[in-house]
Scaffold this motif. Sequence first.
Motif, mmCIF file in Angstrom:
data_model
loop_
_atom_site.group_PDB
_atom_site.id
_atom_site.type_symbol
_atom_site.label_atom_id
_atom_site.label_comp_id
_atom_site.label_asym_id
_atom_site.label_seq_id
_atom_site.Cartn_x
_atom_site.Cartn_y
_atom_site.Cartn_z
ATOM 1 N N LEU A 75 0.863 -1.179 0.000
ATOM 2 C CA LEU A 75 0.000 0.000 0.000
ATOM 3 C C LEU A 75 0.894 1.222 0.000
ATOM 4 O O LEU A 75 1.981 1.209 0.562
ATOM 5 C CB LEU A 75 -0.981 0.001 1.178
ATOM 6 N N TYR A 76 0.427 2.259 -0.717
ATOM 7 C CA TYR A 76 1.184 3.496 -0.766
ATOM 8 C C TYR A 76 0.304 4.634 -0.268
ATOM 9 O O TYR A 76 -0.837 4.786 -0.704
ATOM 10 C CB TYR A 76 1.672 3.808 -2.185
ATOM 11 N N LEU A 77 0.851 5.411 0.668
ATOM 12 C CA LEU A 77 0.139 6.549 1.240
ATOM 13 C C LEU A 77 1.039 7.775 1.234
ATOM 14 O O LEU A 77 2.242 7.676 1.467
ATOM 15 C CB LEU A 77 -0.287 6.244 2.683
ATOM 16 N N ARG A 78 0.410 8.920 0.968
ATOM 17 C CA ARG A 78 1.121 10.192 1.044
ATOM 18 C C ARG A 78 0.099 11.261 1.359
ATOM 19 O O ARG A 78 -0.988 11.282 0.790
ATOM 20 C CB ARG A 78 1.808 10.534 -0.279
ATOM 21 N N GLN A 133 -6.690 5.693 6.466
ATOM 22 C CA GLN A 133 -6.535 5.177 5.108
ATOM 23 C C GLN A 133 -5.822 3.831 5.104
ATOM 24 O O GLN A 133 -6.195 2.913 4.368
ATOM 25 C CB GLN A 133 -5.776 6.181 4.245
ATOM 26 N N ARG A 134 -4.812 3.678 5.961
ATOM 27 C CA ARG A 134 -4.088 2.411 6.054
ATOM 28 C C ARG A 134 -5.041 1.294 6.479
ATOM 29 O O ARG A 134 -5.044 0.217 5.888
ATOM 30 C CB ARG A 134 -2.934 2.514 7.050
ATOM 31 N N ALA A 135 -5.877 1.566 7.480
ATOM 32 C CA ALA A 135 -6.828 0.553 7.948
ATOM 33 C C ALA A 135 -7.815 0.171 6.841
ATOM 34 O O ALA A 135 -8.133 -1.005 6.652
ATOM 35 C CB ALA A 135 -7.569 1.066 9.179
ATOM 36 N N VAL A 174 5.124 4.782 2.874
ATOM 37 C CA VAL A 174 4.476 6.024 3.294
ATOM 38 C C VAL A 174 5.430 7.203 3.128
ATOM 39 O O VAL A 174 6.554 7.175 3.617
ATOM 40 C CB VAL A 174 4.003 5.926 4.768
ATOM 41 N N ASP A 175 4.945 8.226 2.434
ATOM 42 C CA ASP A 175 5.675 9.490 2.280
ATOM 43 C C ASP A 175 4.849 10.594 2.934
ATOM 44 O O ASP A 175 4.429 11.542 2.286
ATOM 45 C CB ASP A 175 5.899 9.811 0.791
ATOM 46 N N ASN A 176 4.583 10.489 4.219
ATOM 47 C CA ASN A 176 3.760 11.464 4.915
ATOM 48 C C ASN A 176 4.476 12.803 5.017
ATOM 49 O O ASN A 176 5.639 12.884 5.394
ATOM 50 C CB ASN A 176 3.393 10.962 6.308
ATOM 51 N N GLY A 177 3.752 13.855 4.633
ATOM 52 C CA GLY A 177 4.297 15.203 4.718
ATOM 53 C C GLY A 177 5.135 15.615 3.524
ATOM 54 O O GLY A 177 5.687 16.715 3.511
ATOM 55 N N MET A 178 5.223 14.769 2.512
ATOM 56 C CA MET A 178 6.053 15.061 1.346
ATOM 57 C C MET A 178 5.189 15.632 0.220
ATOM 58 O O MET A 178 4.123 15.110 -0.076
ATOM 59 C CB MET A 178 6.734 13.783 0.850
ATOM 60 N N ARG A 179 5.670 16.701 -0.419
ATOM 61 C CA ARG A 179 4.989 17.275 -1.587
ATOM 62 C C ARG A 179 5.195 16.352 -2.781
ATOM 63 O O ARG A 179 6.253 15.747 -2.922
ATOM 64 C CB ARG A 179 5.566 18.640 -1.929
ATOM 65 N N SER A 180 4.196 16.291 -3.659
ATOM 66 C CA SER A 180 4.299 15.397 -4.811
ATOM 67 C C SER A 180 5.378 15.831 -5.794
ATOM 68 O O SER A 180 5.884 15.008 -6.541
ATOM 69 C CB SER A 180 2.954 15.265 -5.519
ATOM 70 N N GLY A 181 5.750 17.076 -5.821
ATOM 71 C CA GLY A 181 6.771 17.543 -6.756
ATOM 72 C C GLY A 181 8.189 17.319 -6.270
ATOM 73 O O GLY A 181 9.144 17.626 -6.971
ATOM 74 N N THR A 182 8.362 16.774 -5.081
ATOM 75 C CA THR A 182 9.692 16.551 -4.522
ATOM 76 C C THR A 182 10.036 15.068 -4.602
ATOM 77 O O THR A 182 9.232 14.240 -5.019
ATOM 78 C CB THR A 182 9.749 17.012 -3.046
#
Length: 158
Positions: free
Chosen positions: A16-19, A31-33, A51-59
Amino acid sequence: MIDHPSRQGRPSRTALYLRCYPSDTAGLECQRAALERLALQHGLPVPGSYVDNGMRSGTRLPALERLLGQAEHGWVDVVLVPGPFVFSLDDRAARAAVRRLERLGCTVLELPDRAGRARPPAPRGGHWRLPGAPAAAAAPRPLGRPAPGPLPVDARTA
Protein backbone atom coordinates in the motif's frame (compact mmCIF):
# COMPACT_ATOMS: atom_id res chain seq x y z
CA MET A 1 -7.56 -16.55 -1.05
CA ILE A 2 -7.85 -15.12 -4.54
CA ASP A 3 -5.38 -16.74 -6.87
CA HIS A 4 -3.23 -13.89 -8.15
CA PRO A 5 0.18 -15.37 -8.86
CA SER A 6 3.17 -13.14 -9.36
CA ARG A 7 5.38 -13.27 -12.43
CA GLN A 8 7.60 -15.85 -10.72
CA GLY A 9 4.69 -18.08 -9.65
CA ARG A 10 4.80 -16.94 -6.01
CA PRO A 11 1.66 -15.77 -4.21
CA SER A 12 0.97 -12.10 -4.81
CA ARG A 13 2.94 -9.59 -2.83
CA THR A 14 0.75 -6.70 -1.84
CA ALA A 15 1.82 -3.16 -0.97
CA LEU A 16 0.00 0.00 0.00
CA TYR A 17 1.18 3.50 -0.77
CA LEU A 18 0.14 6.55 1.24
CA ARG A 19 1.12 10.19 1.04
CA CYS A 20 -0.45 13.22 2.63
CA TYR A 21 0.70 16.81 2.46
CA PRO A 22 0.76 18.49 4.87
CA SER A 23 1.55 15.71 7.29
CA ASP A 24 -1.59 14.00 8.65
CA THR A 25 -0.79 10.96 10.79
CA ALA A 26 -4.39 10.35 11.91
CA GLY A 27 -5.74 10.54 8.36
CA LEU A 28 -3.06 8.18 7.10
CA GLU A 29 -3.86 5.63 9.79
CA CYS A 30 -7.54 5.65 8.74
CA GLN A 31 -6.53 5.18 5.11
CA ARG A 32 -4.09 2.41 6.05
CA ALA A 33 -6.83 0.55 7.95
CA ALA A 34 -9.23 0.89 5.00
CA LEU A 35 -6.61 -0.44 2.57
CA GLU A 36 -5.79 -3.36 4.87
CA ARG A 37 -9.52 -4.21 4.99
CA LEU A 38 -9.63 -4.05 1.19
CA ALA A 39 -6.74 -6.52 0.98
CA LEU A 40 -8.49 -8.83 3.45
CA GLN A 41 -11.79 -8.65 1.49
CA HIS A 42 -9.98 -9.76 -1.66
CA GLY A 43 -7.95 -12.49 0.01
CA LEU A 44 -4.67 -10.68 -0.51
CA PRO A 45 -1.70 -10.93 1.86
CA VAL A 46 -1.23 -8.22 4.47
CA PRO A 47 0.20 -5.32 2.48
CA GLY A 48 3.62 -3.87 3.12
CA SER A 49 3.43 -0.12 3.78
CA TYR A 50 5.19 2.60 1.80
CA VAL A 51 4.48 6.02 3.29
CA ASP A 52 5.68 9.49 2.28
CA ASN A 53 3.76 11.46 4.91
CA GLY A 54 4.30 15.20 4.72
CA MET A 55 6.05 15.06 1.35
CA ARG A 56 4.99 17.28 -1.59
CA SER A 57 4.30 15.40 -4.81
CA GLY A 58 6.77 17.54 -6.76
CA THR A 59 9.69 16.55 -4.52
CA ARG A 60 11.65 13.33 -4.13
CA LEU A 61 9.36 10.63 -2.67
CA PRO A 62 11.66 8.02 -1.08
CA ALA A 63 8.92 5.50 -0.20
CA LEU A 64 7.47 5.65 -3.72
CA GLU A 65 10.96 5.15 -5.15
CA ARG A 66 11.42 2.06 -2.92
CA LEU A 67 8.01 0.74 -4.01
CA LEU A 68 8.90 1.19 -7.69
CA GLY A 69 12.22 -0.59 -7.10
CA GLN A 70 10.44 -3.51 -5.42
CA ALA A 71 7.96 -3.69 -8.31
CA GLU A 72 10.79 -3.60 -10.84
CA HIS A 73 12.32 -6.66 -9.20
CA GLY A 74 8.96 -8.48 -9.25
CA TRP A 75 8.51 -8.38 -5.49
CA VAL A 76 5.21 -6.45 -5.61
CA ASP A 77 2.21 -7.52 -7.68
CA VAL A 78 -0.67 -5.48 -6.20
CA VAL A 79 -0.51 -1.85 -5.04
CA LEU A 80 -3.41 -0.51 -2.95
CA VAL A 81 -4.00 3.24 -2.77
CA PRO A 82 -6.85 5.40 -1.42
CA GLY A 83 -6.90 7.35 -4.69
CA PRO A 84 -4.63 8.58 -7.47
CA PHE A 85 -3.99 11.78 -5.51
CA VAL A 86 -1.36 9.94 -3.45
CA PHE A 87 0.93 9.99 -6.48
CA SER A 88 0.22 13.60 -7.44
CA LEU A 89 -2.56 16.18 -7.37
CA ASP A 90 -1.83 16.72 -11.06
CA ASP A 91 -4.02 14.21 -12.95
CA ARG A 92 -1.45 13.61 -15.70
CA ALA A 93 1.32 12.91 -13.24
CA ALA A 94 -0.94 10.62 -11.18
CA ARG A 95 -1.95 8.64 -14.31
CA ALA A 96 1.71 8.41 -15.33
CA ALA A 97 2.61 6.89 -11.96
CA VAL A 98 -0.20 4.33 -12.32
CA ARG A 99 0.92 3.45 -15.86
CA ARG A 100 4.50 3.04 -14.65
CA LEU A 101 3.41 0.57 -11.96
CA GLU A 102 1.26 -1.30 -14.48
CA ARG A 103 4.19 -1.53 -16.93
CA LEU A 104 6.18 -3.09 -14.08
CA GLY A 105 3.50 -5.79 -13.81
CA CYS A 106 1.51 -4.43 -10.86
CA THR A 107 -2.24 -4.25 -10.49
CA VAL A 108 -3.15 -0.90 -8.92
CA LEU A 109 -6.35 -0.91 -6.85
CA GLU A 110 -8.15 2.10 -5.41
CA LEU A 111 -10.68 2.20 -2.60
CA PRO A 112 -14.33 2.39 -3.69
CA ASP A 113 -15.99 5.78 -3.33
CA ARG A 114 -17.61 6.74 -0.03
CA ALA A 115 -20.99 5.32 -1.07
CA GLY A 116 -19.33 1.97 -1.80
CA ARG A 117 -20.26 2.11 -5.48
CA ALA A 118 -18.18 0.23 -7.96
CA ARG A 119 -16.76 2.23 -10.83
CA PRO A 120 -17.05 1.35 -14.50
CA PRO A 121 -14.21 -0.82 -15.79
CA ALA A 122 -11.00 0.77 -16.97
CA PRO A 123 -10.84 1.42 -20.71
CA ARG A 124 -8.19 -1.28 -21.20
CA GLY A 125 -10.57 -4.13 -20.40
CA GLY A 126 -11.06 -3.72 -16.66
CA HIS A 127 -7.83 -5.50 -15.68
CA TRP A 128 -8.02 -3.74 -12.33
CA ARG A 129 -10.52 -6.27 -10.94
CA LEU A 130 -8.87 -9.23 -9.28
CA PRO A 131 -9.78 -12.65 -10.68
CA GLY A 132 -12.64 -14.18 -8.73
CA ALA A 133 -13.67 -10.89 -7.09
CA PRO A 134 -17.45 -10.78 -6.62
CA ALA A 135 -19.00 -8.35 -9.08
CA ALA A 136 -21.74 -7.26 -6.66
CA ALA A 137 -19.28 -6.27 -3.92
CA ALA A 138 -18.00 -2.74 -3.65
CA ALA A 139 -15.17 -3.21 -6.09
CA PRO A 140 -12.11 -1.00 -6.05
CA ARG A 141 -12.11 1.77 -8.65
CA PRO A 142 -9.74 1.64 -11.56
CA LEU A 143 -7.37 4.54 -11.38
CA GLY A 144 -7.53 7.25 -13.97
CA ARG A 145 -11.31 7.04 -14.45
CA PRO A 146 -13.41 9.99 -13.27
CA ALA A 147 -16.25 9.32 -10.89
CA PRO A 148 -19.67 9.22 -12.55
CA GLY A 149 -21.54 12.48 -12.13
CA PRO A 150 -24.87 12.87 -10.32
CA LEU A 151 -27.96 11.64 -12.11
CA PRO A 152 -30.12 14.37 -13.66
CA VAL A 153 -33.20 15.21 -11.67
CA ASP A 154 -36.43 15.08 -13.60
CA ALA A 155 -38.40 18.26 -12.76
CA ARG A 156 -41.69 16.35 -13.02
CA THR A 157 -40.75 13.92 -10.22
CA ALA A 158 -38.82 16.30 -7.99
